[in-house]
Enzyme design. Structure first.
Site, PDB file in Angstrom:
ATOM      1  N   GLY A  16      40.864  73.205  79.351  1.00  0.00           N
ATOM      2  CA  GLY A  16      39.969  72.049  79.455  1.00  0.00           C
ATOM      3  C   GLY A  16      40.695  70.724  79.577  1.00  0.00           C
ATOM      4  O   GLY A  16      40.094  69.662  79.411  1.00  0.00           O
ATOM      5  N   GLU A  60      46.115  82.419  77.610  1.00  0.00           N
ATOM      6  CA  GLU A  60      45.541  81.084  77.766  1.00  0.00           C
ATOM      7  C   GLU A  60      46.287  80.099  76.869  1.00  0.00           C
ATOM      8  O   GLU A  60      45.969  79.971  75.679  1.00  0.00           O
ATOM      9  CB  GLU A  60      44.068  81.086  77.356  1.00  0.00           C
ATOM     10  CG  GLU A  60      43.182  81.937  78.218  1.00  0.00           C
ATOM     11  CD  GLU A  60      41.747  81.420  78.188  1.00  0.00           C
ATOM     12  OE1 GLU A  60      41.253  81.035  79.243  1.00  0.00           O
ATOM     13  OE2 GLU A  60      41.143  81.376  77.106  1.00  0.00           O
ATOM     14  N   GLY A  85      37.029  78.351  82.766  1.00  0.00           N
ATOM     15  CA  GLY A  85      36.000  77.655  81.998  1.00  0.00           C
ATOM     16  C   GLY A  85      35.232  76.701  82.898  1.00  0.00           C
ATOM     17  O   GLY A  85      34.310  77.096  83.616  1.00  0.00           O
ATOM     18  N   GLY A  86      35.617  75.427  82.885  1.00  0.00           N
ATOM     19  CA  GLY A  86      34.881  74.365  83.584  1.00  0.00           C
ATOM     20  C   GLY A  86      34.502  74.703  85.020  1.00  0.00           C
ATOM     21  O   GLY A  86      33.352  74.487  85.438  1.00  0.00           O
ATOM     22  N   HIS A 107      38.909  83.893  71.608  1.00  0.00           N
ATOM     23  CA  HIS A 107      39.126  82.680  72.411  1.00  0.00           C
ATOM     24  C   HIS A 107      39.666  81.580  71.493  1.00  0.00           C
ATOM     25  O   HIS A 107      39.270  81.476  70.333  1.00  0.00           O
ATOM     26  CB  HIS A 107      37.817  82.238  73.077  1.00  0.00           C
ATOM     27  CG  HIS A 107      38.035  81.131  74.055  1.00  0.00           C
ATOM     28  ND1 HIS A 107      38.128  79.813  73.655  1.00  0.00           N
ATOM     29  CD2 HIS A 107      38.209  81.138  75.398  1.00  0.00           C
ATOM     30  CE1 HIS A 107      38.357  79.069  74.734  1.00  0.00           C
ATOM     31  NE2 HIS A 107      38.397  79.842  75.793  1.00  0.00           N
ATOM     32  N   ASN A 127      33.933  81.823  81.954  1.00  0.00           N
ATOM     33  CA  ASN A 127      33.498  81.604  80.565  1.00  0.00           C
ATOM     34  C   ASN A 127      32.661  80.325  80.539  1.00  0.00           C
ATOM     35  O   ASN A 127      33.208  79.227  80.636  1.00  0.00           O
ATOM     36  CB  ASN A 127      34.742  81.477  79.670  1.00  0.00           C
ATOM     37  CG  ASN A 127      34.405  81.039  78.252  1.00  0.00           C
ATOM     38  OD1 ASN A 127      33.241  81.073  77.839  1.00  0.00           O
ATOM     39  ND2 ASN A 127      35.420  80.628  77.505  1.00  0.00           N
ATOM     40  N   TRP A 128      31.359  80.484  80.413  1.00  0.00           N
ATOM     41  CA  TRP A 128      30.461  79.315  80.487  1.00  0.00           C
ATOM     42  C   TRP A 128      30.455  78.501  79.192  1.00  0.00           C
ATOM     43  O   TRP A 128      29.893  77.422  79.149  1.00  0.00           O
ATOM     44  CB  TRP A 128      29.038  79.759  80.806  1.00  0.00           C
ATOM     45  CG  TRP A 128      28.852  80.289  82.196  1.00  0.00           C
ATOM     46  CD1 TRP A 128      29.821  80.439  83.162  1.00  0.00           C
ATOM     47  CD2 TRP A 128      27.628  80.734  82.787  1.00  0.00           C
ATOM     48  NE1 TRP A 128      29.266  80.955  84.306  1.00  0.00           N
ATOM     49  CE2 TRP A 128      27.928  81.144  84.109  1.00  0.00           C
ATOM     50  CE3 TRP A 128      26.318  80.841  82.335  1.00  0.00           C
ATOM     51  CZ2 TRP A 128      26.956  81.635  84.978  1.00  0.00           C
ATOM     52  CZ3 TRP A 128      25.338  81.334  83.190  1.00  0.00           C
ATOM     53  CH2 TRP A 128      25.667  81.729  84.500  1.00  0.00           C
ATOM     54  N   LYS A 129      31.042  79.057  78.134  1.00  0.00           N
ATOM     55  CA  LYS A 129      31.033  78.368  76.835  1.00  0.00           C
ATOM     56  C   LYS A 129      29.595  77.981  76.482  1.00  0.00           C
ATOM     57  O   LYS A 129      28.676  78.735  76.768  1.00  0.00           O
ATOM     58  CB  LYS A 129      31.987  77.175  76.860  1.00  0.00           C
ATOM     59  CG  LYS A 129      33.376  77.575  77.385  1.00  0.00           C
ATOM     60  CD  LYS A 129      34.437  76.538  77.202  1.00  0.00           C
ATOM     61  CE  LYS A 129      35.759  77.078  77.736  1.00  0.00           C
ATOM     62  NZ  LYS A 129      36.879  76.189  77.527  1.00  0.00           N
ATOM     63  N   SER A 153      42.541  75.542  82.840  1.00  0.00           N
ATOM     64  CA  SER A 153      42.464  74.587  83.956  1.00  0.00           C
ATOM     65  C   SER A 153      42.653  75.247  85.325  1.00  0.00           C
ATOM     66  O   SER A 153      43.299  74.700  86.215  1.00  0.00           O
ATOM     67  CB  SER A 153      43.470  73.443  83.754  1.00  0.00           C
ATOM     68  OG  SER A 153      43.126  72.702  82.580  1.00  0.00           O
ATOM     69  N   GLU A 167      39.012  78.563  71.165  1.00  0.00           N
ATOM     70  CA  GLU A 167      37.994  77.713  70.512  1.00  0.00           C
ATOM     71  C   GLU A 167      37.413  78.419  69.291  1.00  0.00           C
ATOM     72  O   GLU A 167      37.095  77.786  68.284  1.00  0.00           O
ATOM     73  CB  GLU A 167      36.910  77.331  71.535  1.00  0.00           C
ATOM     74  CG  GLU A 167      37.439  76.283  72.508  1.00  0.00           C
ATOM     75  CD  GLU A 167      36.795  76.297  73.879  1.00  0.00           C
ATOM     76  OE1 GLU A 167      35.712  76.900  74.043  1.00  0.00           O
ATOM     77  OE2 GLU A 167      37.386  75.705  74.802  1.00  0.00           O
TER      78      GLU A 167
HETATM   79  P1  PGA Z   1      39.117  75.736  81.392  1.00  0.00           P
HETATM   80  O1  PGA Z   1      38.796  76.780  80.214  1.00  0.00           O
HETATM   81  O2  PGA Z   1      39.169  76.535  82.680  1.00  0.00           O
HETATM   82  O3  PGA Z   1      37.978  74.761  81.369  1.00  0.00           O
HETATM   83  O4  PGA Z   1      40.446  75.122  81.090  1.00  0.00           O
HETATM   84  C1  PGA Z   1      39.394  78.048  80.187  1.00  0.00           C
HETATM   85  C2  PGA Z   1      38.903  78.834  78.981  1.00  0.00           C
HETATM   86  O5  PGA Z   1      38.627  78.234  77.944  1.00  0.00           O
HETATM   87  O6  PGA Z   1      38.797  80.080  79.044  1.00  0.00           O
END
Ligand code: PGA
Length: 266
Positions: free
Chosen positions: A183, A177, A244-245, A106, A16-18, A223, A108
């Site tokens: 994050g 999640e 994500g990251g 998600h 997930n590149w956000k 994470s 966010e």
């Molecule tokens: P993260 O994000 O790996 O940076 O913790 C995961 C996500 O939001 O799907």
């Protein structure tokens, strides 16, 4: 795989590149992933990228032209198929671009864009209606966990999105999640990941039926890095990871896919 059941669920690693990488950076990143991803890994594990909307067309073209074994995903879509919804993107638009997976709900989106369970359910239905696969993201906040509400939160979020879904639906993906792990660098323990994913699967069984629950893939997210992927995926109900990251750079993302491919089939 759960005892006594013959379903083999293909592992999945989704990035997930956000709101990172413009379309030029996106092209470079998927080309680099194409070079680095060992063929034996992409044959064992389904590897998906979820770039921002403005990148989708470019990424789709590069994947096709160069036969890069990545599957295209999107990060969100509207519940309606068209209409006066300034700034929104509809599911049929994504389907036309060759998108296969769409993140839905998600944390966010739920927290920063006030997406209610009802909105998430509408998007989930829209994705299915247009022949794509929703990746339904669910998870408890730190406060909900402290109040021992994890199971109730997962149950509410999963039931709401699955209500009215045809149990015969070919393909469902859900992602557990925990919000406190996203994050933050604080990942859930492998035992917590397994507990959360198993609970999500139980709620799928209760909402649809046991066969749908055994077919559904449940990912862990929060994470995830190459170093913790294999442990997090060791649980029998953890069918992959949502990253994500660590998905933004080709080397760290490919290392996660390699780690996932090393996990024995459940
Ligand atoms: P993260 O994000 O790996 O940076 O913790 C995961 C996500 O939001 O799907």
């Amino acid at each position: 795989m759960a005892a006594g059941n013959a379903t083999v669920r293909r592992f999945m690693v989704a990035g997930n590149w956000k709101m990172h990488h413009d379309h030029l950076q996106a092209i470079r990143t998927v080309q680099e992933i194409g070079v680095r991803l060992p063929p034996e890994v992409s044959s064992r594990v389904e590897v998906v990228v979820h770039p921002p909307f403005t990148d989708l067309r470019s990424v789709q073209t590069v994947l096709e032209d160069r036969a890069i074994p990545l599957v295209l995903g999107a990060q969100h879509c509207a519940g309606a198929d068209s209409g006066p919804f300034t700034g929104e993107i509809a599911a049929p638009m994504l389907a036309r671009l060759g998108v296969r997976y769409v993140l839905v709900g998600h944390s966010e989106r739920r927290q920063l864009f006030a997406e209610s369970d009802e909105k998430v359910a509408a998007a989930h239905h829209a994705v299915l209606r247009h022949g794509m696969v929703p990746v339904l993201c669910v998870g408890e906040t730190g406060a909900e966990r402290a109040a021992e509400e994890t199971e109730a939160v997962l149950e509410r979020q999963v039931r709401s999105a699955l209500s009215g879904v045809d149990p015969g639906q070919a393909d469902l993906v859900l992602a557990y999640e925990p919000v406190w792990a996203i994050g933050t660098g604080v990942n859930a323990t492998p035992a917590d990941a397994q507990l959360g994913c198993a609970h999500v699967r139980r709620v799928v069984a209760a909402s649809l039926d046991e066969q749908a629950a055994q077919r559904a893939r449940v990912l862990y997210g929060g994470s995830v890095v190459a170093e913790n992927t294999a442990q997090l995926m060791a649980g029998a109900d953890v069918d992959g990871v949502l990253v994500g990251g660590a998905s933004l750079q080709a080397d760290s993302f490919c290392a996660i896919a390699v780690a996932a491919a090393s996990v024995p089939v459940h």
